[in-house]
Design a protein around this motif. Structure first.
Motif, PDB file in Angstrom:
ATOM      1  N   UNK A 174      -0.659   4.762   5.775  1.00 46.68           N
ATOM      2  CA  UNK A 174      -1.273   4.087   6.927  1.00 46.68           C
ATOM      3  C   UNK A 174      -2.784   4.322   7.003  1.00 46.68           C
ATOM      4  N   UNK A 175      -3.253   5.464   6.526  1.00 50.08           N
ATOM      5  CA  UNK A 175      -4.706   5.682   6.448  1.00 50.08           C
ATOM      6  C   UNK A 175      -5.336   4.642   5.512  1.00 50.08           C
ATOM      7  N   UNK A 216       3.345  11.352   3.037  1.00 53.84           N
ATOM      8  CA  UNK A 216       3.195  10.083   2.319  1.00 53.84           C
ATOM      9  C   UNK A 216       2.937   8.933   3.291  1.00 53.84           C
ATOM     10  N   UNK A 217       3.633   8.962   4.417  1.00 48.70           N
ATOM     11  CA  UNK A 217       3.492   7.918   5.434  1.00 48.70           C
ATOM     12  C   UNK A 217       2.083   7.936   6.030  1.00 48.70           C
ATOM     13  N   UNK A 252       0.863  -1.189   0.000  1.00 45.18           N
ATOM     14  CA  UNK A 252       0.000   0.000   0.000  1.00 45.18           C
ATOM     15  C   UNK A 252       0.899   1.239   0.000  1.00 45.18           C
ATOM     16  N   UNK A 253       0.800   2.026  -1.063  1.00 45.32           N
ATOM     17  CA  UNK A 253       1.713   3.152  -1.264  1.00 45.32           C
ATOM     18  C   UNK A 253       0.987   4.474  -1.097  1.00 45.32           C
ATOM     19  N   UNK A 254       1.477   5.281  -0.152  1.00 43.38           N
ATOM     20  CA  UNK A 254       1.007   6.648   0.018  1.00 43.38           C
ATOM     21  C   UNK A 254       2.006   7.599  -0.601  1.00 43.38           C
ATOM     22  N   UNK A 255       1.512   8.678  -1.216  1.00 40.42           N
ATOM     23  CA  UNK A 255       2.391   9.685  -1.817  1.00 40.42           C
ATOM     24  C   UNK A 255       2.081  11.053  -1.225  1.00 40.42           C
TER      25      UNK A 255
END
Length: 422
Positions: free
Chosen positions: A399-400, A394-395, A384-387
């Motif tokens: 995690x959301x 991004x982190x 799961x990639x946050x930007x």
């Protein structure tokens, strides 16, 4: 173009995603693929080691380009097999893929060309290895020579643990023939860094650096895995160290491979340790890293197809490659029990909700069941990639997105990229 990607994990999902963005691409196929890849490409139920069937399909489907993801088929000579049928294939040939296929080959290459790495000795005899081991300081690192799905390395913090690892590799054969020869090497202390590079012979075009988290639990506790998360960029690491690694490790290694008559063409992955005595090489891989690819490719602004074609045509040196300043953080969601045995076939919910939050959800170990549900089919299930503008943003987004995904027994580390914020 009609492109076929070989593989079925999170790395391959990220590669397919990047290729689909190119205006040069008409259709993407993936063998064997997974449930997430199936949303972007036509999945072909052929295993990565079935070279004859893969070649037959590539010819029948008029494939213009093959991109190889995983290590095993590269080590077994898949590029040589496709090239023998005049099918353009991106990845190193068998003799160059040995830089990952044999840790002993890799370590000897570095020693012969004075490229920084940990002190080591190699063994084929268990009793000799045990005698040597008992004379070494703890912690110590034990490595199976051959491929072992990212699990053939033990960092032992007691002599009892070291002897157990040695016995399991050389006597119990937990990694099969990969443990016939082993490397015992000094433990390097410091922070790890991964640098992937597009390489064509002596031409090296480094990608943006990333940092992986190998141990299964928070604070780097527990057994090593194939990787529980990554992030890029590395704001807490001096750019001079990155430059040092490129100039004094990756470029000399590319030149060494040419000198050995094994020119490398494809993606060369350097696993590095930043020690108090400078940057040293932990390992080389002959392909894109997993899960590093999942944070590096989202930052790539240049068309991936252009880079691959430039490499295949000997023009990599002339191509400008641009990267986004955006940060990316990938959190791996794993099955209960991983990296040991784990259940399969558990329904996954919340994928659409995670994507609606703006996350990239790369499938690693997923399948579709008879009822059309996406279910677990591996140890590492999702990346799961946050930007965001920076690592913190991004982190938070990664995690959301993880928080809305669910399957029974799922687990993930809660400290991915925390080092970058200290």
């Amino acid at each position: 173009m009609r492109i076929m990607v070989i593989g079925g994990g999170g790395r391959e999902h990220a590669i397919v995603w990047a290729l689909r963005k190119s205006e040069k691409v008409k259709e993407v196929f993936c063998a064997p693929g997974n449930a997430g890849i199936a949303q972007l490409a036509e999945c072909v139920p052929i295993a990565v080691n079935q070279f004859d069937e893969l070649i037959r399909f590539a010819k029948d489907a008029s494939i213009d380009l093959v991109v190889v993801g995983p290590d095993d088929p590269l080590a077994d000579g898949i590029v040589d097999a496709f090239e023998a049928h005049s099918i353009p294939t991106y990845g190193p040939r068998k003799n160059a893929a040995e830089i990952e296929g044999s840790k002993i080959f890799m370590k000897n290459l570095l020693r012969n060309y004075n490229i920084p790495t940990a002190k080591y000795e190699t063994f084929t005899n268990y009793e000799e290895a045990l005698t040597y081991l008992r004379q070494q300081d703890i912690p110590i690192v034990i490595k199976a020579d051959g491929l072992a799905a990212g699990k053939g390395v033990t960092v032992a913090y007691s002599m009892e643990e070291a002897e157990g690892a040695l016995r399991s590799m050389m006597v119990d054969k937990v990694f099969g023939a990969s443990g016939d020869q082993i490397v015992i090497e000094e433990f390097l202390e410091g922070q790890e860094m991964s640098i992937l590079a597009f390489v064509d012979g002596e031409t090296v075009r480094a990608m943006v650096p990333a940092q992986d988290h190998k141990p299964v639990y928070d604070h780097d506790k527990g057994p090593n895995t194939g990787g529980m998360g990554t992030y890029s960029p590395l704001p807490h690491i001096d750019p001079a160290l990155v430059e040092d690694a490129i100039e004094n490790i990756i470029k000399p290694t590319a030149r060494a491979m040419v000198s050995e008559g094994r020119p490398f063409r494809g993606v060369l992955f350097a696993g590095l340790m930043m020690t108090k005595h400078g940057v040293k090489t932990i390992e080389f891989n002959a392909r894109m890293g997993d899960p590093e690819t999942q944070v590096v490719l989202p930052r790539l602004q240049t068309d991936l197809v252009d880079i691959i074609l430039a490499s295949l045509n000997g023009r990599l040196e002339d191509l400008e490659i641009n990267w986004s300043d955006e940060a990316a953080v990938c959190v791996i969601v794993a099955s209960e029990g991983y990296p040991a045995s784990y259940p399969k076939g558990l329904p996954i919910t919340g994928l659409a909700e995670a994507e609606a939050l703006g996350a990239l959800v790369f499938h690693a170990g997923t399948a579709e069941d008879a009822e059309g549900r996406i279910v677990t089919n591996g140890g590492r299930v999702l990346g799961v990639v946050g930007r965001g503008r920076d690592i913190a943003e991004a982190r938070k987004r990664a995690y959301e997105a993880v928080s809305v995904i669910h399957f029974d027994g799922m687990h993930s580390r809660t400290d991915i990229a925390a080092k970058a914020l200290q």
